[in-house]
Design a protein around this motif. Structure first.
Motif, PDB file in Angstrom:
ATOM      1  N   GLU A 176      44.199  44.908  34.378  1.00 40.78           N
ATOM      2  CA  GLU A 176      43.079  45.462  33.613  1.00 40.78           C
ATOM      3  C   GLU A 176      42.544  44.518  32.548  1.00 40.78           C
ATOM      4  O   GLU A 176      41.365  44.563  32.214  1.00 40.78           O
ATOM      5  CB  GLU A 176      43.493  46.793  32.969  1.00 40.78           C
ATOM      6  CG  GLU A 176      43.609  47.904  33.984  1.00 40.78           C
ATOM      7  CD  GLU A 176      43.778  49.258  33.345  1.00 40.78           C
ATOM      8  OE1 GLU A 176      42.755  49.964  33.187  1.00 40.78           O
ATOM      9  OE2 GLU A 176      44.925  49.601  33.001  1.00 40.78           O
ATOM     10  N   ASP A 177      43.382  43.627  32.018  1.00 35.90           N
ATOM     11  CA  ASP A 177      42.916  42.675  31.004  1.00 35.90           C
ATOM     12  C   ASP A 177      42.274  41.424  31.619  1.00 35.90           C
ATOM     13  O   ASP A 177      41.898  40.501  30.899  1.00 35.90           O
ATOM     14  CB  ASP A 177      44.058  42.285  30.061  1.00 35.90           C
ATOM     15  CG  ASP A 177      45.200  41.563  30.765  1.00 35.90           C
ATOM     16  OD1 ASP A 177      45.113  41.276  31.987  1.00 35.90           O
ATOM     17  OD2 ASP A 177      46.221  41.294  30.087  1.00 35.90           O
ATOM     18  N   ASP A 178      42.161  41.394  32.942  1.00 40.55           N
ATOM     19  CA  ASP A 178      41.574  40.265  33.679  1.00 40.55           C
ATOM     20  C   ASP A 178      42.332  38.953  33.487  1.00 40.55           C
ATOM     21  O   ASP A 178      41.776  37.882  33.694  1.00 40.55           O
ATOM     22  CB  ASP A 178      40.096  40.046  33.308  1.00 40.55           C
ATOM     23  CG  ASP A 178      39.209  41.178  33.768  1.00 40.55           C
ATOM     24  OD1 ASP A 178      39.506  41.785  34.816  1.00 40.55           O
ATOM     25  OD2 ASP A 178      38.213  41.453  33.072  1.00 40.55           O
ATOM     26  N   ARG A 179      43.625  39.029  33.116  1.00 42.74           N
ATOM     27  CA  ARG A 179      44.364  37.804  32.817  1.00 42.74           C
ATOM     28  C   ARG A 179      45.472  37.486  33.809  1.00 42.74           C
ATOM     29  O   ARG A 179      46.055  36.402  33.747  1.00 42.74           O
ATOM     30  CB  ARG A 179      44.937  37.891  31.409  1.00 42.74           C
ATOM     31  CG  ARG A 179      43.788  38.039  30.390  1.00 42.74           C
ATOM     32  CD  ARG A 179      44.203  37.832  28.999  1.00 42.74           C
ATOM     33  NE  ARG A 179      44.781  36.507  28.867  1.00 42.74           N
ATOM     34  CZ  ARG A 179      45.467  36.129  27.802  1.00 42.74           C
ATOM     35  NH1 ARG A 179      45.631  36.950  26.810  1.00 42.74           N
ATOM     36  NH2 ARG A 179      45.976  34.927  27.741  1.00 42.74           N
ATOM     37  N   GLN A 180      45.791  38.426  34.708  1.00 41.17           N
ATOM     38  CA  GLN A 180      46.872  38.199  35.662  1.00 41.17           C
ATOM     39  C   GLN A 180      46.389  38.555  37.072  1.00 41.17           C
ATOM     40  O   GLN A 180      45.673  39.546  37.261  1.00 41.17           O
ATOM     41  CB  GLN A 180      48.087  39.089  35.347  1.00 41.17           C
ATOM     42  CG  GLN A 180      48.548  39.083  33.899  1.00 41.17           C
ATOM     43  CD  GLN A 180      48.937  37.722  33.367  1.00 41.17           C
ATOM     44  OE1 GLN A 180      49.582  36.928  34.045  1.00 41.17           O
ATOM     45  NE2 GLN A 180      48.534  37.425  32.147  1.00 41.17           N
ATOM     46  N   LEU A 181      46.793  37.764  38.043  1.00 38.79           N
ATOM     47  CA  LEU A 181      46.568  38.036  39.455  1.00 38.79           C
ATOM     48  C   LEU A 181      47.932  38.305  40.086  1.00 38.79           C
ATOM     49  O   LEU A 181      48.870  37.530  39.896  1.00 38.79           O
ATOM     50  CB  LEU A 181      45.926  36.840  40.155  1.00 38.79           C
ATOM     51  CG  LEU A 181      45.878  36.919  41.681  1.00 38.79           C
ATOM     52  CD1 LEU A 181      44.827  37.919  42.126  1.00 38.79           C
ATOM     53  CD2 LEU A 181      45.607  35.560  42.287  1.00 38.79           C
ATOM     54  N   ILE A 182      48.029  39.421  40.793  1.00 39.55           N
ATOM     55  CA  ILE A 182      49.248  39.746  41.531  1.00 39.55           C
ATOM     56  C   ILE A 182      48.876  39.796  43.005  1.00 39.55           C
ATOM     57  O   ILE A 182      47.860  40.398  43.370  1.00 39.55           O
ATOM     58  CB  ILE A 182      49.837  41.103  41.085  1.00 39.55           C
ATOM     59  CG1 ILE A 182      50.112  41.101  39.577  1.00 39.55           C
ATOM     60  CG2 ILE A 182      51.114  41.414  41.875  1.00 39.55           C
ATOM     61  CD1 ILE A 182      50.397  42.468  38.992  1.00 39.55           C
ATOM     62  N   LEU A 183      49.679  39.123  43.836  1.00 36.59           N
ATOM     63  CA  LEU A 183      49.398  39.170  45.268  1.00 36.59           C
ATOM     64  C   LEU A 183      50.672  39.436  46.046  1.00 36.59           C
ATOM     65  O   LEU A 183      51.776  39.170  45.579  1.00 36.59           O
ATOM     66  CB  LEU A 183      48.706  37.899  45.753  1.00 36.59           C
ATOM     67  CG  LEU A 183      49.411  36.566  45.639  1.00 36.59           C
ATOM     68  CD1 LEU A 183      50.315  36.319  46.835  1.00 36.59           C
ATOM     69  CD2 LEU A 183      48.379  35.470  45.554  1.00 36.59           C
TER      70      LEU A 183
END
Length: 142
Positions: free
Chosen positions: A14-21
């Protein structure tokens, strides 16, 4: 990101700072920090999911990831400690993707099929969307 092993589902926090894949063939969820220029750094394991092949994923408001696990016929909810804290069984059909939606984003929609082989899916026409109402809303919309 380099050297990811069969990357499938992806979410941005939600903070646009982490990508999880989902790294399907590694059986894990991998997380990166997103720099201001969009580059990915600080690769780390969000959760090791031994026994699962995570495919499509979505994120809930509590920062947990829901991951479709086709070979266990389930969708699992994983927290930041890597613990599976909820499981939704799909019976004898394989889940391949999931998303939280609906009016209050508290409905988990699960895309399922009996097989992932395109030739077989045309023959057996087993595709289905399951739905499960949940107490926790999806991330992203206030």
């Amino acid at each position: 990101a380099d050297a990811v092993n069969v990357p499938n589902g992806s979410v941005i926090t939600e903070d646009d700072r982490q990508l999880i894949l989902a790294e399907s063939l590694q059986g894990r969820l991998t997380e990166f920090t997103i720099n201001a220029d969009g580059s990915l750094v600080n690769r780390r394991v969000f959760a090791q999911l031994d026994g699962h092949v995570p495919d499509g994923i979505c994120l809930d408001r509590q920062g947990c990831v829901w991951a479709a696990s086709p070979f266990t016929q389930s969708v699992v909810r994983v927290n930041r400690n890597g613990d599976i804290i909820n499981t939704v069984e799909t019976g004898d059909i394989n889940p391949y993707a999931c998303v939280l939606g609906g009016k209050e984003r508290r409905t988990l929609f699960i895309c399922c099929a009996a097989d992932d082989d395109p030739a077989q899916t045309v023959i057996n026409k087993s595709g289905a969307i399951y739905r499960v109402d949940l107490p926790v809303a999806g991330a992203g919309i206030p």
